[in-house]
Structures are given as C-alpha cells and as structure tokens.
Design an enzyme around this catalytic site. Structure first.
Site, PDB file in Angstrom:
ATOM      1  N   SER A   1     -26.960  23.318  47.358  1.00 35.99           N
ATOM      2  CA  SER A   1     -25.531  23.268  48.333  1.00 35.99           C
ATOM      3  C   SER A   1     -25.588  22.171  49.090  1.00 35.99           C
ATOM      4  CB  SER A   1     -25.621  24.701  49.265  1.00 35.99           C
ATOM      5  OG  SER A   1     -25.194  25.828  48.400  1.00 35.99           O
TER       6      SER A   1
ATOM      7  N   ASN B   1     -22.771  30.205  41.159  1.00 33.87           N
ATOM      8  CA  ASN B   1     -24.013  30.917  41.755  1.00 33.87           C
ATOM      9  C   ASN B   1     -25.005  30.091  42.841  1.00 33.87           C
ATOM     10  OD1 ASN B   1     -23.804  33.058  40.067  1.00 33.87           O
ATOM     11  ND2 ASN B   1     -24.462  31.596  38.290  1.00 33.87           N
ATOM     12  N   TYR B   2     -24.760  28.821  42.894  1.00 41.52           N
ATOM     13  CA  TYR B   2     -25.490  28.114  43.881  1.00 41.52           C
ATOM     14  C   TYR B   2     -24.892  27.270  44.892  1.00 41.52           C
ATOM     15  CZ  TYR B   2     -29.325  28.865  40.658  1.00 41.52           C
ATOM     16  OH  TYR B   2     -30.232  29.451  39.808  1.00 41.52           O
ATOM     17  N   LEU B   3     -23.490  27.100  44.762  1.00 41.15           N
ATOM     18  CA  LEU B   3     -22.783  26.191  45.848  1.00 41.15           C
ATOM     19  C   LEU B   3     -22.054  26.970  46.993  1.00 41.15           C
ATOM     20  CD1 LEU B   3     -21.739  23.567  43.309  1.00 41.15           C
ATOM     21  CD2 LEU B   3     -23.551  23.415  44.574  1.00 41.15           C
TER      22      LEU B   3
END
Length: 497
Positions: free
Chosen positions: A333, A454-456
């Site tokens: 992120s 899933n990550y940002l």
DNA sequence: TTTCACACTTAGCAGCTTATTG
DNA sequence: CAATAAGCTGCTAAGTGTGAAA
C-alpha cells in the site's frame, strides 16, 4: 482433460490409476490393469461434442440457460446475516474430479470424491430454519456457532482439509474485516521505523536465533516475502517462504554486476511461482547469512533456529495485531501511494504503472496469455501499417502545401487543413498503439489483479481518483466497487494511508 | 515445545462475455 | 459482421496465523 499436459505426467497417471482401481468392480479390476492400454478417446470425443453443442446454441437457448442459472443463484446464492440479505461467495459444493494441484504436486491425479449431504456440516443460527437436505439424505451435523463466519463445511479427501461456504467479498462482514486489515497495516506505518531500528540492532545479537529472526524480518520487510510456514513433506508441492528458505535457495556474491553483497534468490513460492531476484543487502545481513550457511548442506534450513510462530510471537509483542503478512500489506500500500505521488502524469496509465510496481514487489506473476506472441505481432503489424500511412499522409500534406502556394486561392488551403488534420490523427493513433504495445509487453508476465484485490488499501485509489478526476469506474469494475464500497463511501481526497 | 485443528485470506487459471476493430 | 482482444467471474488450491491439545 485428455489433451492437457498433466495427463502425460507419471505421478498424475499413477495416482489416477491407483484411485481408479479402488472404484472398480472385481471384474473390472481383473480386466483393466494397465493405464497405457486404456483408450478414453470415445468419452473425450463425447465431451468435446457437448462443449461444441453448447457453443452452437442459439441466442434464445442461451438465454433460457442463463435464466435457469439465475434462478439457482436467487434461490441458493444468498443468506440472511443479522437481518441483512447477503450474497454467498461459493454456494455450490465442489464437484468430484481428478485433483490437479499446482506445480509438482505429489497428489496430482488422485480422485476427488463426490460430497454427499452426510459429509456436510450446516452452521446457522438457532432460530433460523435449517436448510432441508436432499430427499433420503441427512446432514452430517447442524450446529449453531456464531463465533465463526462459515455457513457450511465439509472435509475434502485429498489433503483432509476443511472446505467452507462463506460470504461474498461484498458483504458487510468481509468489508469490515478488510477495513481492519488495512487499519493494522496503517498502524504499522506509525511504528515501522522503530521496528526497523530494532531488527538492525538485532543483527548484532549474541543469540543466533535473534540474528536469524532479524535477517528474516529484513527480507520480509525489504522484499515482501511471505512468512513461510513449514509444511509436511510429500503432502504438497515443494515450495517455501522466508522462514522455510533452504541453503540451496540463495547464493551469496561479494560482487555482482557492480554491486557489493548481493543475495541471489531462486526458489518456488506459493502456487509454485518462481521467485528470482538479485538483491544488494547491507553488510551486516550479508555477514550473518554467511554465518548461517556454515557447515550446512543444500537441503538444510537457512534459518534453523527460527519458525513463523517464533517470528510472529515477536512481532505481536512489538505491536498489537502485527504478524509477518502485515508487512506485505503495508509495503504494497505504501508503495502504491508513493508511486502515485511520483507519477505526476495524472492518467490511468500512471495508475497501472503504480499498480505494476506493487505487483512486481509482491511477485504476482501470470502465465503469458497463450496468444501473446501472436497478438503482439498483430499489434506490431498494425503499427507498421500506421507508420506507412503516416508517411503517406505527410507527403500528401507537403504536396497540398506546394499546390496551395502555387495557386494561392482558398480552395487548396482547405485541402491543406484537411491533410494536416489527417497527419495529426495518424500521429495520435500511432502514439496510442505504441503506448499500448509497451503497456502490454510490460504486463506480459505480471498479474495486477491480486494486489489490487488483496494488498492495496482501496482508500488510496479512491482518493487518487478524486484528486485526478479519473472516474473510479476506470480502476474498479462492478464487483470490485461492490467489494470496496466501504472505501468508496468514506474516503475523502485528502486520505493518507 | 511441538503438533494439530481450524478458520480465514490470498492466488492464478479456464472459460465465458463483452468491447473493439477493420 | 466477423475476428480478435480485453475484461470478468467462478473456481478451488495454497497460503497465513491462532489457540488448544498432546
């Protein structure tokens, strides 16, 4: 299935034949003894014909099918949670088939059995009406456990693991969890400097275990490696993460390509995706690695005094809720946010660039599309064609100018303007295609979806959209917007991760 | 201290649908 | 309109991490 590469693999064939024989009658068993002598051509042809027939259905027939499917979704695809109707993520039981794991899976080809109602546990609230099992059957169990989120579960016969029916990502429950995940990652931002100083100190510890923990943490932080839980040998493909790295997975170079202290990583990670990277590291890390490698065989653990639970225990003592995976979320992120700040060209292309930087960090790869080379060649041909067209348009423009000069009247001037416009249009189209070609080439082996999903932290993206006036629809499709509804609702332009 | 059971997130791919292009 | 490319969805395997049991 027959034309797939894995049917040629020895392990696959042996596992399949083994399990097949278990399903045979005595008679079949004495008749069918050698897989190589079996001919599945007929059933394969039948299957192919079915697929073909489906493809050739009329529009009306397809519509009928679609409506029938919709009816099933309407009836079984939803549940009631806290009086809200919520979409279920996977409401269909997994059908039987031949198991195909990823990579060199030792169990590939084994028979994945049909699940019966007698295998299924139902979990619903005590006052709700329990779903009725199919006629003549009963559920394995009906329970009322409100401390978990699953609605039904069964045990799968390949690995013996439990499979769950759970809510869709757009549900309130999953949304709240997602939000919490990113809040933990943001909390890490406030203390990451201290944690980094701490592990840099720990590189000098007298305790070998502490040093190993420090080096592992350095990798997890710098390279966004996964934690790397230990796995049972022979049960799954041989893959590793940080803590389970073995001596054979790294090579140390005092000097490499103009850098000092380079660690060369080469291992298979999750889904047997290869991680290959040459990374310059600080001297203290390098020295420690040399130490860890002393007197070890290629197959030995690099971090022999470290496990994921030891590492996570340490991390949770530094910050509540902190575990190894939080670093991946945090670094992904924060990288997106930084990249979006740096890429000042406020266009969709910049967003994709930033997204790509994260995907590379997290090693999210995909197989190049089957038609990649062909479609790339097609595009190149189009570019070449357009170039010729541009050259032609330019000479025509020159010609028109010449004529206009000679005659000096208004009519040829009009022609000049038209030719000018044609050249401009041509140049624009050419540029667009060239950008597209670069974009596609750069994306060849990179999967953007996983990091996006899933990550940002979606609030970074939503804020960016607000600041650049790029509509959020350009970066998130419908289901992504549903999943990230919480972020779209609450995020202002000044959001900082 | 290690192992195990469990619940949940993360992952890439196949195959379909939709959009674009000539 | 047909061919091709791009986009999307469903599927299910493969991870992570916690807490209890051995």
């Amino acid at each position: 299935m027959l034309d797939h590469e894995y049917t040629t693999k020895k392990v696959f064939r042996e596992n399949f034949f083994n399990d097949w024989r278990k399903e045979m009658t005595h008679e079949e068993m004495s008749l069918i003894k050698d897989l190589d002598k079996c001919n599945f051509g007929d059933i394969h042809a039948m299957h192919k014909a079915k697929v073909e027939a489906r493809k050739n259905m009329t529009k009306e027939e397809k519509q009928v099918l679609k409506e029938a499917n919709q009816k099933i979704v309407d009836e079984y695809g939803y549940c009631l949670l806290d009086h809200h109707k919520e979409r279920i993520g996977n409401f269909k039981i997994e059908p039987p088939g031949l198991f195909r794991g990823r990579g060199e899976h030792p169990k590939q080809g084994m028979l994945k059995k049909r699940i019966q109602p007698e295998d299924v546990i139902i979990n619903c609230s005590i006052e709700s009406c329990v779903p009725v099992p199919p006629a003549g059957h009963h559920w394995k169990e009906v329970r009322h456990d409100n401390t978990v989120t699953w609605l039904a579960s069964w045990t799968e016969n390949i690995q013996g693991s439990i499979k769950y029916i759970m809510l869709n990502a757009n549900s309130k429950l999953k949304g709240e969890k997602d939000w919490e995940k990113y809040e933990v990652a943001r909390k890490l931002k406030t203390c990451v400097d201290d944690i980094r100083n701490q592990y840099l100190q720990d590189l000098k510890s007298k305790e070998m275990g502490t040093r190993q923990r420090a080096v592992a943490l350095y990798f997890i932080d710098k390279l966004a490696l996964r934690a790397g839980n230990e796995k049972e040998e022979g049960e799954t493909a041989d893959t590793v993460g940080c803590c389970s790295l073995r001596v054979e997975h790294i090579t140390l170079h005092e000097q490499l390509e103009g850098n000092e202290c380079v660690v060369e990583f080469d291992f298979l990670g999750k889904d047997s995706i290869r991680y290959y990277n040459k990374v310059p590291v600080i001297r203290k890390v390098f020295k420690n690695l040399k130490l860890f490698l002393e007197n070890k065989q290629p197959g030995d653990d690099l971090f022999d005094r470290l496990t994921t639970s030891l590492l996570n225990k340490h991390l949770s003592s530094l910050m509540q809720g902190l575990s190894a995976k939080v670093f991946r979320t945090y670094n992904a992120s924060i990288t997106l946010q930084q990249q979006l700040k740096e890429l000042t060209n406020k266009k969709l292309l910049s967003y994709n660039r930033a997204n790509r930087a994260v995907a590379i960090l997290c090693n999210h790869q995909r197989a190049p599309p089957k038609t990649f080379d062909q479609s790339m060649a097609n595009l190149q041909a189009k570019i070449d064609g357009r170039k010729e067209q541009l050259a032609l348009a330019k000479t025509e423009l020159k010609q028109a100018k010449k004529e206009a000069k000679a005659k000096g009247s208004s009519e040829p001037k009009l022609l000049v303007e038209r030719k000018k416009a044609a050249v401009k249009r041509c140049e624009e189209q050419l540029l667009k295609m060239e950008v597209q070609a670069t974009d596609r080439e750069e994306n060849k082996q990179i999967a953007l979806g996983t990091s996006k999903l899933n990550y940002l932290d979606p609030r970074i993206s939503v804020a960016w959209c607000k600041n650049t006036e790029v509509p959020v629809e350009k970066i998130y499709n419908k289901s992504q917007r549903d999943k990230f509804a919480w972020a779209i609702d609450m995020t202002e332009a000044d959001f900082e991760f």
